[in-house]
Design a protein around this motif. Structure first.
Motif, mmCIF file in Angstrom:
data_model
loop_
_atom_site.group_PDB
_atom_site.id
_atom_site.type_symbol
_atom_site.label_atom_id
_atom_site.label_comp_id
_atom_site.label_asym_id
_atom_site.label_seq_id
_atom_site.Cartn_x
_atom_site.Cartn_y
_atom_site.Cartn_z
ATOM 1 N N ALA A 1 92.702 5.300 45.686
ATOM 2 C CA ALA A 1 91.636 5.996 46.413
ATOM 3 C C ALA A 1 90.552 6.484 45.454
ATOM 4 N N LEU A 2 90.972 6.999 44.296
ATOM 5 C CA LEU A 2 90.022 7.459 43.281
ATOM 6 C C LEU A 2 89.142 6.316 42.802
ATOM 7 N N ILE A 3 89.752 5.197 42.489
ATOM 8 C CA ILE A 3 88.997 4.047 41.989
ATOM 9 C C ILE A 3 87.990 3.568 43.025
ATOM 10 N N GLU A 4 88.371 3.590 44.298
ATOM 11 C CA GLU A 4 87.442 3.179 45.356
ATOM 12 C C GLU A 4 86.220 4.093 45.392
ATOM 13 N N GLU A 5 86.429 5.391 45.225
ATOM 14 C CA GLU A 5 85.301 6.317 45.199
ATOM 15 C C GLU A 5 84.430 6.093 43.972
ATOM 16 N N LEU A 6 85.055 5.840 42.832
ATOM 17 C CA LEU A 6 84.286 5.623 41.610
ATOM 18 C C LEU A 6 83.423 4.378 41.701
ATOM 19 N N ARG A 7 83.919 3.354 42.329
ATOM 20 C CA ARG A 7 83.156 2.101 42.426
ATOM 21 C C ARG A 7 81.910 2.258 43.292
ATOM 22 N N ALA A 8 81.879 3.272 44.135
ATOM 23 C CA ALA A 8 80.675 3.539 44.913
ATOM 24 C C ALA A 8 79.586 4.179 44.068
ATOM 25 N N VAL A 9 79.956 4.666 42.879
ATOM 26 C CA VAL A 9 79.016 5.351 41.993
ATOM 27 C C VAL A 9 78.719 4.542 40.734
ATOM 28 N N TYR A 10 79.764 3.932 40.172
ATOM 29 C CA TYR A 10 79.635 3.184 38.913
ATOM 30 C C TYR A 10 79.874 1.704 39.181
ATOM 31 N N SER A 11 78.922 0.864 38.790
ATOM 32 C CA SER A 11 78.979 -0.563 39.119
ATOM 33 C C SER A 11 79.608 -1.417 38.030
ATOM 34 N N GLY A 12 79.908 -0.821 36.871
ATOM 35 C CA GLY A 12 80.467 -1.582 35.764
ATOM 36 C C GLY A 12 81.975 -1.682 35.834
ATOM 37 N N PRO A 13 82.587 -2.317 34.835
ATOM 38 C CA PRO A 13 84.041 -2.465 34.806
ATOM 39 C C PRO A 13 84.746 -1.152 34.490
ATOM 40 N N ILE A 14 85.932 -1.017 35.051
ATOM 41 C CA ILE A 14 86.747 0.193 34.929
ATOM 42 C C ILE A 14 88.047 -0.143 34.221
ATOM 43 N N THR A 15 88.488 0.774 33.350
ATOM 44 C CA THR A 15 89.795 0.636 32.720
ATOM 45 C C THR A 15 90.564 1.939 32.830
ATOM 46 N N TYR A 16 91.870 1.852 32.636
ATOM 47 C CA TYR A 16 92.722 3.034 32.545
ATOM 48 C C TYR A 16 93.531 2.923 31.259
ATOM 49 N N ASN A 17 93.560 4.007 30.485
ATOM 50 C CA ASN A 17 94.255 4.051 29.199
ATOM 51 C C ASN A 17 95.660 4.630 29.402
ATOM 52 N N CYS A 18 96.635 3.765 29.658
ATOM 53 C CA CYS A 18 97.998 4.269 29.802
ATOM 54 C C CYS A 18 98.571 4.610 28.427
ATOM 55 N N ASP A 19 99.647 5.363 28.419
ATOM 56 C CA ASP A 19 100.265 5.743 27.158
ATOM 57 C C ASP A 19 101.076 4.582 26.593
ATOM 58 N N LYS A 20 101.402 4.666 25.310
ATOM 59 C CA LYS A 20 102.298 3.695 24.684
ATOM 60 C C LYS A 20 103.584 3.572 25.490
ATOM 61 N N TYR A 21 104.162 2.395 25.497
ATOM 62 C CA TYR A 21 105.415 2.097 26.184
ATOM 63 C C TYR A 21 105.294 2.085 27.710
#
Length: 308
Positions: free
Chosen positions: A149-169
């Motif tokens: 749901a968060l990503i869907e809202e962000l895409r309405a504002v930011y048109s570029g590529p999105i990433t998520y930085n998960c932790d090691k392992y």
């Protein structure tokens, strides 16, 4: 290279910060993660205080993006939530099912969404090439519906590529990689273990069909740190050689993987120590240390494609 962490107000948009960014660019860096943190009081608080000190101001964020671009670097904007009492953000968490009168995931994600939307708008206006929506939020990783749901809202504002930085392992534990454009993680893997972890990550990349890079990776210039590169509190004498050897091993292992797209190394502060202090500095920054030459040689030789 990650620049500016932790994002302390009044340390950006200064002549010293401009010099810092210029020297980082001269080390061969072509992409930078402009990274800063905003605070919530405890790991169970649901309000993120974006405007309070020490978080950098919006004008400082815009300055850093523009400065990086003026030097020819591409920018990933990386707003991060931290906990004021020192608890690592991975422990931010609430009951799986909401309980009346208790803090909840719904309340926290509402605040976190407002936090990210603010900087997604800046990333869009300033033409950032990538936007990172979270960093090492291990307890929150399992809240798939909320992230989607968060990503869907962000895409309405930011048109570029999105990433998520998960932790090691954690690369093979997220169930919503399909919702982002680029997979990234914190690659603080102990010396001697790169092959096994790259094998595991490679399986994730193949299944997801997404680009991958390490949003964080690096090692303090300290004896013993290559065995525990994520531990910035580890005691040991300063050692440029330990850090440089770790970087050599990491680069050799990663460049053998065709799917590997690059690094945002950790890290390069807005206020640098002087070159004559480098030998006694035992933190992650490679400026004026043996590892800087290793980084420069690798980056200038490889000229890796952008991660998105």
């Amino acid at each position: 290279m990650t620049w500016g962490w932790t994002g302390v107000r009044a340390t950006w948009s200064t002549p010293e910060a401009a010099d810092s960014m210029r020297l980082m660019r001269e080390a061969g860096v072509t992409w930078t993660a402009v990274a800063f943190g905003a605070l919530q009081a405890t790991a169970q608080s649901t309000e993120i205080d974006v405007d309070a000190q020490p978080t950098v101001t919006d004008d400082e964020v815009r300055w850093a993006i523009r400065e990086a671009k003026s030097l020819g670097m591409k920018v990933c904007l990386k707003p991060v939530v931290n906990v004021a009492d020192g608890t690592w953000r991975a422990f931010i968490g609430f009951f799986d099912q909401a309980v009346p009168g208790e803090p909840s995931w719904a309340e926290w994600f509402a605040s976190y969404t407002r936090f990210l939307l603010r900087y997604a708008a800046i990333a869009e206006a300033e033409g950032c090439e990538l936007f990172c929506i979270g960093c090492e939020m291990v307890q929150a990783d399992g809240r798939e519906a909320e992230w989607r749901a968060l990503i869907e809202e962000l895409r309405a504002v930011y048109s570029g590529p999105i990433t998520y930085n998960c932790d090691k392992y954690q690369e093979d534990r997220l169930s919503w990689w399909d919702a982002v454009d680029v997979i990234s993680s914190s690659g603080y893997y102990p010396t001697g273990t790169w092959t096994e972890h790259l094998d595991r990550i490679g399986g994730v990349v193949e299944r997801a069909g997404k680009p991958f890079f390490f949003m964080e990776a690096g090692c303090p210039s300290r004896e013993g740190s290559p065995a525990r590169p994520n531990d910035w509190t580890l005691e040991g004498a300063p050692s440029e050689r330990a850090q440089a050897d770790y970087y050599r091993e990491m680069f050799v292992a990663c460049e053998q993987r065709e799917w590997m797209r690059g690094f945002m190394l950790w890290d390069w502060p807005a206020v640098l120590y002087s070159p004559d202090e480098a030998a006694s500095n035992d933190d992650y920054c490679v400026f004026a240390k043996e590892a800087e030459a290793v980084v420069r040689e690798h980056y200038l030789r490889r000229r890796p494609d952008p991660p998105a």
